[in-house]
Design a protein around this motif. Sequence first.
Motif, PDB file in Angstrom:
ATOM      1  N   ILE A   7       0.891  -1.150  -0.125  1.00  0.00           N
ATOM      2  CA  ILE A   7      -0.020   0.035  -0.045  1.00  0.00           C
ATOM      3  C   ILE A   7       0.871   1.212   0.132  1.00  0.00           C
ATOM      4  O   ILE A   7       1.959   1.341   0.557  1.00  0.00           O
ATOM      5  CB  ILE A   7      -0.948   0.015   1.276  1.00  0.00           C
ATOM      6  N   ASP A  32     -11.113  -0.415  -3.381  1.00  0.00           N
ATOM      7  CA  ASP A  32     -11.872  -0.083  -2.276  1.00  0.00           C
ATOM      8  C   ASP A  32     -12.517   1.238  -2.586  1.00  0.00           C
ATOM      9  O   ASP A  32     -11.670   2.241  -2.848  1.00  0.00           O
ATOM     10  CB  ASP A  32     -11.244  -0.235  -1.008  1.00  0.00           C
ATOM     11  N   MET A  36     -16.339   6.568   4.639  1.00  0.00           N
ATOM     12  CA  MET A  36     -16.194   6.530   6.237  1.00  0.00           C
ATOM     13  C   MET A  36     -16.513   7.712   7.064  1.00  0.00           C
ATOM     14  O   MET A  36     -15.771   8.715   7.068  1.00  0.00           O
ATOM     15  CB  MET A  36     -14.566   6.526   6.417  1.00  0.00           C
ATOM     16  N   TRP A  42     -12.397   6.084   2.038  1.00  0.00           N
ATOM     17  CA  TRP A  42     -11.180   5.125   1.696  1.00  0.00           C
ATOM     18  C   TRP A  42     -11.531   4.683   0.147  1.00  0.00           C
ATOM     19  O   TRP A  42     -12.074   4.074  -0.202  1.00  0.00           O
ATOM     20  CB  TRP A  42     -11.333   3.972   2.734  1.00  0.00           C
ATOM     21  N   LYS A  64      -7.483  16.554  10.571  1.00  0.00           N
ATOM     22  CA  LYS A  64      -6.519  16.015  11.649  1.00  0.00           C
ATOM     23  C   LYS A  64      -5.064  15.863  11.210  1.00  0.00           C
ATOM     24  O   LYS A  64      -3.957  16.106  11.892  1.00  0.00           O
ATOM     25  CB  LYS A  64      -7.041  14.794  12.230  1.00  0.00           C
ATOM     26  N   ILE A  65      -5.191  15.283   9.966  1.00  0.00           N
ATOM     27  CA  ILE A  65      -3.880  14.793   9.525  1.00  0.00           C
ATOM     28  C   ILE A  65      -2.950  16.243   8.808  1.00  0.00           C
ATOM     29  O   ILE A  65      -1.912  16.427   8.908  1.00  0.00           O
ATOM     30  CB  ILE A  65      -3.831  13.633   8.383  1.00  0.00           C
TER      31      ILE A  65
ATOM     32  N   VAL B 124     -14.646   0.044   8.843  1.00  0.00           N
ATOM     33  CA  VAL B 124     -13.039   0.330   9.526  1.00  0.00           C
ATOM     34  C   VAL B 124     -12.314  -1.018   9.380  1.00  0.00           C
ATOM     35  O   VAL B 124     -11.073  -0.903   9.098  1.00  0.00           O
ATOM     36  CB  VAL B 124     -12.959   0.907  10.801  1.00  0.00           C
ATOM     37  N   VAL B 127      -9.831  -1.093   6.337  1.00  0.00           N
ATOM     38  CA  VAL B 127      -8.989  -0.329   6.026  1.00  0.00           C
ATOM     39  C   VAL B 127      -7.937  -0.439   7.039  1.00  0.00           C
ATOM     40  O   VAL B 127      -8.075  -0.943   8.145  1.00  0.00           O
ATOM     41  CB  VAL B 127      -9.444   1.167   6.582  1.00  0.00           C
ATOM     42  N   PRO B 128      -6.656  -0.393   6.363  1.00  0.00           N
ATOM     43  CA  PRO B 128      -5.452  -0.987   7.484  1.00  0.00           C
ATOM     44  C   PRO B 128      -5.370  -0.018   8.551  1.00  0.00           C
ATOM     45  O   PRO B 128      -5.697   1.167   8.613  1.00  0.00           O
ATOM     46  CB  PRO B 128      -4.193  -0.760   6.479  1.00  0.00           C
ATOM     47  N   PHE B 131      -3.866   3.423   8.682  1.00  0.00           N
ATOM     48  CA  PHE B 131      -4.587   4.572   8.069  1.00  0.00           C
ATOM     49  C   PHE B 131      -5.694   4.877   8.799  1.00  0.00           C
ATOM     50  O   PHE B 131      -6.084   6.171   9.091  1.00  0.00           O
ATOM     51  CB  PHE B 131      -5.233   4.100   6.714  1.00  0.00           C
ATOM     52  N   LEU B 133      -6.072   4.617  12.123  1.00  0.00           N
ATOM     53  CA  LEU B 133      -5.777   5.326  13.383  1.00  0.00           C
ATOM     54  C   LEU B 133      -5.506   7.036  12.961  1.00  0.00           C
ATOM     55  O   LEU B 133      -5.922   7.812  13.621  1.00  0.00           O
ATOM     56  CB  LEU B 133      -4.532   4.832  14.044  1.00  0.00           C
ATOM     57  N   GLN B 134      -4.730   7.087  11.835  1.00  0.00           N
ATOM     58  CA  GLN B 134      -4.488   8.416  11.419  1.00  0.00           C
ATOM     59  C   GLN B 134      -5.458   9.304  10.981  1.00  0.00           C
ATOM     60  O   GLN B 134      -5.639  10.411  11.355  1.00  0.00           O
ATOM     61  CB  GLN B 134      -3.444   8.082  10.006  1.00  0.00           C
ATOM     62  N   HIS B 135      -6.542   8.757  10.548  1.00  0.00           N
ATOM     63  CA  HIS B 135      -7.847   9.636  10.187  1.00  0.00           C
ATOM     64  C   HIS B 135      -8.784   9.548  11.375  1.00  0.00           C
ATOM     65  O   HIS B 135      -9.766  10.313  11.152  1.00  0.00           O
ATOM     66  CB  HIS B 135      -8.689   8.892   8.903  1.00  0.00           C
ATOM     67  N   GLY B 136      -8.521   8.894  12.357  1.00  0.00           N
ATOM     68  CA  GLY B 136      -9.357   8.965  13.434  1.00  0.00           C
ATOM     69  C   GLY B 136     -10.774   8.277  13.283  1.00  0.00           C
ATOM     70  O   GLY B 136     -11.994   8.556  13.580  1.00  0.00           O
ATOM     71  N   TRP B 137     -10.545   7.089  12.388  1.00  0.00           N
ATOM     72  CA  TRP B 137     -11.752   6.349  11.964  1.00  0.00           C
ATOM     73  C   TRP B 137     -12.104   4.929  12.800  1.00  0.00           C
ATOM     74  O   TRP B 137     -13.016   4.542  12.594  1.00  0.00           O
ATOM     75  CB  TRP B 137     -11.650   5.765  10.607  1.00  0.00           C
TER      76      TRP B 137
END
Lengths: 144, 140
Positions: A7, A32, A36, A42, A64-65, B124, B127-128, B131, B133-137
């Motif tokens: 990835i 995918d 979300m 995603w 946030k990122i 969720v 999703v890896p 990722f 965690l980074q997005h707050g998902w």
Amino acid sequence: MITKMTITNIHVLNQDSAYDFYVNKLGFKLVDDIPMGPESRWLTVSPPEQPDLQLVLFPVTVSKIFPKDVAETLIGLIKKGIFGCGVLTCNDIFATYEELKAKGVEFIKAPTKEFYGTEALFKDDSGNYFSLQPLNNFGNENSI
Amino acid sequence: MEQYPKVYLYRRIVQAKLFIDKNYAERIDLSYISDEACFSKFHFTRLFKTIYAKTPHQYLTWVRIEKAQQLLREDKSVSETCFLVGFDSLTSFSGLFKRNVGVSPSSYQAQMQQLKLAIKKSPVSFVPSCFALQHGWFEK
């Protein structure tokens, strides 16, 4: 022992437009597309013959990122075409060049013979650029 | 390098490929395409296969099966999909689909429906974690 890359991110300015570019123009396969929440998605694609590598079409938006200053800087750099995202391989560079051009892909370098082989450069819809090279770049690059 | 060797041949073959991409759902006569591209059928087939590693007919079938997978994922019925991608016979469609995809169209659709349900139930988990965690998902 590391065995594979599976990835990786491509930072894009707009996911809808990136979807159209990577799927409908480059011919990548959608892996995918998962909502979300109301504003997140995603979205990943794979090169047609490389299903075990997913490119995350990662939107650069204030979040946030990416705090506002970071997002603005990153968007500016993407638009300027600073980021090279890798080498894409094709069977026949001339046919691929003609097809992508016909689909409206912007090339910054037509197929050109370099000391390392034949190469073309094109930009995605955001401004990221890719090198395009034939699979066998040291043989007879003109296959017909 | 706009004028690379045999540029005219490349352009004609690429146009034929794009014609198939656009008109796969129609009754495509490959002789018509080779005539339009000003090639003999044999010469056209040979050049097309050299570039795309498939004959024009094999490529047309491949495009139709790819589109069929997309339509089945969008919950179109098997018979509707068959005709929407340009096949006349449900039997030949099902046979070609199974040969190319490994399962029948109805099994493929059932698998995709199950996957969609699983994604809907817990998006969720597809999703890896890094990722998500980074997005707050992460789900509470």
